[in-house]
Design an enzyme around this catalytic site. Structure first.
Site, mmCIF file in Angstrom:
data_model
loop_
_atom_site.group_PDB
_atom_site.id
_atom_site.type_symbol
_atom_site.label_atom_id
_atom_site.label_comp_id
_atom_site.label_asym_id
_atom_site.label_seq_id
_atom_site.Cartn_x
_atom_site.Cartn_y
_atom_site.Cartn_z
ATOM 1 N N LEU A 32 48.582 28.530 57.324
ATOM 2 C CA LEU A 32 48.378 29.336 56.118
ATOM 3 C C LEU A 32 48.634 30.824 56.372
ATOM 4 O O LEU A 32 48.280 31.367 57.413
ATOM 5 C CB LEU A 32 46.944 29.147 55.610
ATOM 6 C CG LEU A 32 46.539 27.702 55.288
ATOM 7 C CD1 LEU A 32 45.117 27.667 54.720
ATOM 8 C CD2 LEU A 32 47.513 27.043 54.311
ATOM 9 N N HIS A 36 49.932 31.586 50.826
ATOM 10 C CA HIS A 36 49.033 30.471 50.473
ATOM 11 C C HIS A 36 47.714 31.002 49.912
ATOM 12 O O HIS A 36 47.162 30.451 48.962
ATOM 13 C CB HIS A 36 48.703 29.630 51.712
ATOM 14 C CG HIS A 36 49.875 28.945 52.318
ATOM 15 N ND1 HIS A 36 50.350 29.261 53.563
ATOM 16 C CD2 HIS A 36 50.672 27.955 51.849
ATOM 17 C CE1 HIS A 36 51.382 28.484 53.854
ATOM 18 N NE2 HIS A 36 51.608 27.693 52.833
ATOM 19 N N ARG A 186 57.364 30.363 58.720
ATOM 20 C CA ARG A 186 58.461 30.439 59.690
ATOM 21 C C ARG A 186 58.669 31.841 60.249
ATOM 22 O O ARG A 186 59.385 32.010 61.236
ATOM 23 C CB ARG A 186 59.753 29.927 59.059
ATOM 24 C CG ARG A 186 59.677 28.434 58.773
ATOM 25 C CD ARG A 186 60.965 27.897 58.224
ATOM 26 N NE ARG A 186 61.006 26.451 58.310
ATOM 27 C CZ ARG A 186 60.608 25.626 57.357
ATOM 28 N NH1 ARG A 186 60.118 26.102 56.239
ATOM 29 N NH2 ARG A 186 60.661 24.322 57.513
#
Ligand code: PAF
Length: 281
Positions: A32, A36, A186
């Site tokens: 997260l 998020h 990422r």
């Protein structure tokens, strides 16, 4: 925060929820970040009960993707959700979601012909199938998705409409770092040097939006301009201007107008990053 590892455990809890309570749901693959968190906060504001799922879904990875490499930090994720006062987390193991070979897939056609759908064949079938399963398990009233994954958001909205899921899909604006880089699980793959280059993606898209607003250049010329100005050092997977509803690229020789999105995917080191900006003219 309640943590459920099995469908049975969740169903038992679901049966205790009063029928008039509004359930908000944020499906995630964990790791997260602030993006998020903004989805969870939206749900907490809007709904009586907020739940999250954390599940790295093998169905949406290609056979040559290294799913084991996908970042996992369950303890940290749980702590983040507890601090926000999220009501429940559904964290199933692969066997719980796929106890046997799955023979039924949800395929939203056409909308996956371009953007990431074209580059990651089958990816969105994995996404829609797991999201449909999660919707059937959780039975939320609202589900929250980040607009960074704009194609995912459009595809899921269409699935919900076509299959009459009694769920409203809420798209939430992209959360960015101060330098404009869209938040993503990422981003952690980026080295210090790559972090210096990555914000050029958003600079490029912002420049694209400025050129679109001027209404002087064709779609093809706009893309050419932003590639040369900002993206020389970045490997582009795709970059184009799309119709927001159909996700079809605009014709190269047309001046962009209507409800459009400039969107792309880019390789920087080990990371494949996506970003988009939308505008209505
Ligand atoms: O956006 C994601 O994290 C995933 O695609 C989702 C929606 C949780 C499905 O696995």
């Amino acid at each position: 925060m309640k943590i459920f590892r099995t469908v049975k455990e969740y169903k038992k809890y679901f049966n205790t929820i009063q029928k008039n309570k509004i359930i908000g749901f944020v499906p995630t693959m964990g790791a997260l970040h602030n993006g998020h968190l903004s989805l969870l906060k939206k749900s907490l504001q809007k709904c009586d009960i907020t739940g999250i799922s954390i599940f790295v879904n093998p169905l949406q990875f290609a056979p040559d993707d290294d799913i084991e490499q996908y970042p996992r930090q369950e303890k940290k994720d749980i702590k983040i959700c507890e601090e926000l006062d999220v009501d429940f987390a559904f964290i199933p193991k692969i066997n719980e979601m796929y106890p046997e070979k799955i023979l039924t897939m949800i395929v939203v056609s056409n909308l996956q012909d371009n953007l990431c759908g074209e580059k990651r064949k089958g990816h969105f079938n994995g996404v829609t199938t797991v999201v449909a399963k999660l919707f059937n398990i959780i039975q939320p009233n609202f589900a929250f998705f980040g607009l960074k994954d704009f194609q995912q958001y459009i595809i899921i909205k269409k699935m919900v409409k076509d299959l009459i899921f009694p769920i409203e899909i809420i798209g939430c604006e992209i959360i960015r770092e101060r330098n404009g880089l869209a938040m993503s699980s990422r981003n952690r793959y980026l080295t210090k040097e790559e972090r210096e280059i990555a914000p050029n993606i958003n600079k490029a898209l912002r420049f694209g939006i400025e050129l679109i607003k001027e209404q002087k250049l064709t779609a093809g010329k706009i893309i050419e301009n932003i590639r040369t100005k900002y993206l020389k050092e970045i490997k582009i997977d795709y970059l184009n201007i799309y119709d927001q509803d159909t996700l079809i690229p605009l014709e190269k020789d047309k001046i962009p107008s209507g409800k459009i999105a400039i969107a792309g995917a880019f390789f920087i080191g080990k990371a494949r990053l996506i970003d988009n900006m939308r505008i209505s003219l």
